[in-house]
Design a protein around this motif. Structure first.
Motif, PDB file in Angstrom:
ATOM      1  N   TYR A  78       0.850  -1.199   0.000  1.00 43.97           N
ATOM      2  CA  TYR A  78       0.000   0.000   0.000  1.00 43.97           C
ATOM      3  C   TYR A  78       0.890   1.255   0.000  1.00 43.97           C
ATOM      4  N   ALA A  79       1.990   1.195   0.759  1.00 44.31           N
ATOM      5  CA  ALA A  79       2.924   2.338   0.789  1.00 44.31           C
ATOM      6  C   ALA A  79       3.440   2.605  -0.628  1.00 44.31           C
ATOM      7  N   TYR A  80       3.773   1.521  -1.349  1.00 46.91           N
ATOM      8  CA  TYR A  80       4.260   1.666  -2.727  1.00 46.91           C
ATOM      9  C   TYR A  80       3.171   2.278  -3.626  1.00 46.91           C
ATOM     10  N   GLU A  81       1.935   1.824  -3.437  1.00 46.41           N
ATOM     11  CA  GLU A  81       0.835   2.367  -4.263  1.00 46.41           C
ATOM     12  C   GLU A  81       0.642   3.868  -3.991  1.00 46.41           C
ATOM     13  N   ILE A  82       0.733   4.258  -2.740  1.00 47.87           N
ATOM     14  CA  ILE A  82       0.583   5.688  -2.397  1.00 47.87           C
ATOM     15  C   ILE A  82       1.710   6.491  -3.066  1.00 47.87           C
ATOM     16  N   ILE A 124      10.498   1.696  -2.461  1.00 45.87           N
ATOM     17  CA  ILE A 124      10.624   1.324  -3.878  1.00 45.87           C
ATOM     18  C   ILE A 124      11.544   0.107  -4.040  1.00 45.87           C
ATOM     19  N   GLU A 125      12.576   0.002  -3.213  1.00 46.82           N
ATOM     20  CA  GLU A 125      13.441  -1.178  -3.341  1.00 46.82           C
ATOM     21  C   GLU A 125      12.697  -2.446  -2.924  1.00 46.82           C
ATOM     22  N   LYS A 126      11.848  -2.320  -1.896  1.00 45.79           N
ATOM     23  CA  LYS A 126      11.038  -3.481  -1.485  1.00 45.79           C
ATOM     24  C   LYS A 126      10.067  -3.827  -2.626  1.00 45.79           C
ATOM     25  N   ALA A 127       9.488  -2.792  -3.238  1.00 45.77           N
ATOM     26  CA  ALA A 127       8.530  -3.024  -4.327  1.00 45.77           C
ATOM     27  C   ALA A 127       9.209  -3.772  -5.489  1.00 45.77           C
ATOM     28  N   TRP A 132       6.496  -6.038  -7.407  1.00 47.54           N
ATOM     29  CA  TRP A 132       5.292  -5.195  -7.545  1.00 47.54           C
ATOM     30  C   TRP A 132       5.438  -4.148  -8.654  1.00 47.54           C
ATOM     31  N   VAL A 133       6.681  -3.869  -9.039  1.00 48.61           N
ATOM     32  CA  VAL A 133       6.884  -2.854 -10.086  1.00 48.61           C
ATOM     33  C   VAL A 133       6.843  -3.574 -11.429  1.00 48.61           C
ATOM     34  N   ILE A 134       5.694  -3.513 -12.052  1.00 46.23           N
ATOM     35  CA  ILE A 134       5.523  -4.246 -13.311  1.00 46.23           C
ATOM     36  C   ILE A 134       5.066  -3.274 -14.402  1.00 46.23           C
ATOM     37  N   VAL A 200      14.067   1.853 -17.245  1.00 38.70           N
ATOM     38  CA  VAL A 200      13.893   2.030 -18.699  1.00 38.70           C
ATOM     39  C   VAL A 200      13.360   0.733 -19.318  1.00 38.70           C
ATOM     40  N   GLN A 201      13.817  -0.384 -18.791  1.00 40.69           N
ATOM     41  CA  GLN A 201      13.339  -1.683 -19.269  1.00 40.69           C
ATOM     42  C   GLN A 201      11.820  -1.782 -19.107  1.00 40.69           C
ATOM     43  N   ILE A 202      11.328  -1.358 -17.957  1.00 36.68           N
ATOM     44  CA  ILE A 202       9.877  -1.404 -17.706  1.00 36.68           C
ATOM     45  C   ILE A 202       9.151  -0.439 -18.644  1.00 36.68           C
TER      46      ILE A 202
END
Ligand SMILES: Cc1cc2nc3c(=O)[nH]c(=O)nc-3n(C[C@H](O)[C@H](O)[C@H](O)COP(=O)(O)OP(=O)(O)OC[C@H]3O[C@@H](n4cnc5c(N)ncnc54)[C@H](O)[C@@H]3O)c2cc1C
Ligand code: SF4
Length: 497
Positions: A78-82, A124-127, A132-134, A200-202
């Motif tokens: 949720y922290a990442y989404e915020i 962000i590193e946890k994400a 979660w970073v897709i 950049v890959q994403i």
């Protein structure tokens, strides 16, 4: 929100850094990421102050108390989404933002502020590590095409937002790599370049096209882009250095800081020095500080990056000189909380060793018969009272040995090149500082052409570049579609440059 008593129970623990003796031997990042539980404890210090000035202090309007609370609760996703609603690239700001948010944290009035920047990096590193970073591929395409010129943080943020709105985006970059100053400028020990590649890959998977080694204004004209695209966003940065024209400034051994720093970025990446950071054929030698007396001219952040790089080159001595007086050790009275404080800053590079001199007037570059730089003539600037006025006097004029002088005296404006010549023909104006003028909606006098980032506001910060890129994207989306659903800034912010 948060733990009501967290700030009373726990002290601020800033980022742990690798020891100086170890880190000067390489170019790897200096800070060590804290553990999940350490970060949750730090997030518990956010005190539900009611009026979160930190939120105002962040140029992106990051919703800081909410993500702190989510981290404290262990709800990292949720922290990442915020965080993602306001910031496209927390992995950059979490590493290199000067964190104006922390200077305006309410806890900072009488205690050390919450470690907001480090919490941001941890989220962000946890994400990334949790997957979660897709890629976020838009479900519907608008049929509109947009060209972004320049791939620094402003261009990348705009590209990400415009793609999200369903437009087809192509990013043009004159250099051989994507990233702007993130790639060529900011040292690897502050920002590992794999963080750019990962993002950049994403973005590529999301449908954004990147074209490197393409200088707009030379390889492709704006006129050509105008026929092919529905809108053009210029994010070309502001990297024309302020040089120093005094006696001896033609000596060999004097270089703009950016040339020195970008060469080292290339060496670290094993990229041959065939073209420079502007994509032009190299005309400079290998600029190395090894065994030399180095003087960095300019006391700011770029200068500090030169100090860190010179230490890694094993310079004989490093001196950083600054024309302004030494700032106070704590917050100056004229910049009270919650403003960005005028105060002495000691960077990780300064910790590694350098002599810092303030109130210095550079009088002359001294060279030998072979036109090589051998010393600098400098003097102390003092104010003397003459009658009822103060006059500036130069005293204690002396020579300091110097075989390598790195000029980090600031940047004048965006590069005045064939792109600017072409824009001028289209009635696009420059502002009084020489950057590209735009309306409050980031639009220039040429209807299809928008501008954002340092090319508009002058050399600034990564967080401002991301903010400008996002705002420009909103305005372009509105221009093309008459309305926009892209997130806007939630609040106005203090204008820290
Ligand atoms: C040495 C150094 C260290 C810094 N450290 C920090 C820091 O620690 N923290 C921080 O917040 N900020 C820092 N900054 C400032 C920050 O990097 C900039 O404010 C930010 O990168 C600006 O982003 P931008 O996208 O506007 O421009 P840039 O990052 O400058 O990117 C512009 C891009 O446009 C490309 N381009 C230019 N002309 C053309 C053309 N005609 N055709 C195609 N491409 C073109 C350039 O090659 C470049 O890649 C630093 C700056 C320097 C110089
Ligand atoms: S982007 Fe910078 S100012 Fe904003 S929350 Fe992060 S560290 Fe603070």
């Amino acid at each position: 929100m948060g733990k009501p008593t967290g700030f009373l129970e726990k002290d601020r623990i800033p980022a742990v850094k690798r020891p100086v003796s170890e880190r000067v031997k390489d170019y790897k990042e200096i800070e060590i990421l804290p553990s999940v539980s350490e970060t949750e404890t730090q997030a518990s210090r956010c005190m539900d102050c009611g009026t979160p000035f930190c939120h105002n202090g962040c140029p992106l309007g990051n919703i800081i108390p909410e993500f702190n609370d989510a981290v404290y609760e262990g709800n990292w996703k949720y922290a990442y989404e915020i965080l993602s609603t306001t910031n496209n690239f927390p992995e950059f700001t979490g590493r290199i933002c000067p964190a104006p948010c922390e200077s305006s944290c309410v806890l900072g009035i009488n205690k050390p502020p919450v470690t907001i920047e480090l919490i941001e990096k941890s989220i962000i590193e946890k994400a990334y590590s949790e997957g979660w970073v897709i890629p976020n591929i838009p479900q519907k395409r608008s049929g509109k095409k947009i060209a972004v010129v320049g791939s620094g943080p402003a261009g990348l943020a705009a590209a990400a937002q415009l793609n999200k709105a369903g437009h087809l985006v192509t990013v043009y970059e004159r250099a051989d790599q994507i990233g702007g100053l993130l790639r060529y400028g900011i040292p690897d020990f502050k920002l590992d370049k794999s963080t750019i590649d990962r993002r950049v890959q994403i973005m590529k998977q999301e449908g954004i096209e990147f074209k490197t080694n393409t200088t707009i204004g030379k390889d492709l004209k704006i006129k050509q882009l105008e026929t092919e695209y529905d809108a053009i966003l210029i994010t070309t940065g502001s990297t024309t250095p302020r040089m120093i024209n005094i006696t001896g400034s033609d000596a060999s051994g004097i270089f703009p800081a950016m040339e020195f720093l970008s060469q080292q970025n290339k060496r670290n990446a094993n990229i041959p020095l065939t073209v420079n950071h502007k994509g032009e054929a190299y005309t400079l030698d290998n600029i190395l500080a090894t065994g030399k007396n180095v003087v960095v001219i300019g006391g700011g952040d770029t200068g500090s990056d030169c100090v860190g790089t010179s230490n890694r080159h094993k310079a004989k001595s490093i001196t950083q000189i600054e024309v302004m007086p030494k700032p106070p050790v704590g917050r100056a009275e004229n910049t009270p909380w919650p403003n960005w404080p005028n105060m002495l800053r000691t960077s990780t590079s300064h910790e590694e060793g350098a002599e810092r001199l303030w109130s210095i007037s550079l009088q002359e570059f001294i060279k030998n018969e072979s036109n090589e730089l051998v010393a600098l003539k400098i003097g102390d600037i003092v104010l003397e009272k003459v009658g009822d006025k103060f006059e500036q006097k130069i005293t204690n004029i002396r020579e300091i040995p110097c075989e390598l002088a790195l000029i980090a005296a600031g940047f004048l404006h965006t590069d005045h090149n064939s792109l600017i010549d072409e824009l001028k023909l289209q009635k696009v104006e420059l502002d009084e500082r020489g950057n590209i003028k735009a309306s409050s909606s980031y639009q220039t006098d040429s209807q299809k052409v928008f501008v954002a980032g340092d090319a508009r506001r002058g050399q600034s910060l990564v967080v401002w570049a991301i903010s400008e890129g996002r705002e420009a994207a909103r305005n372009i989306d509105k221009f093309l579609m008459t309305e926009t659903k892209l997130e806007g800034k939630t609040i106005s912010t203090f204008d820290l440059n």
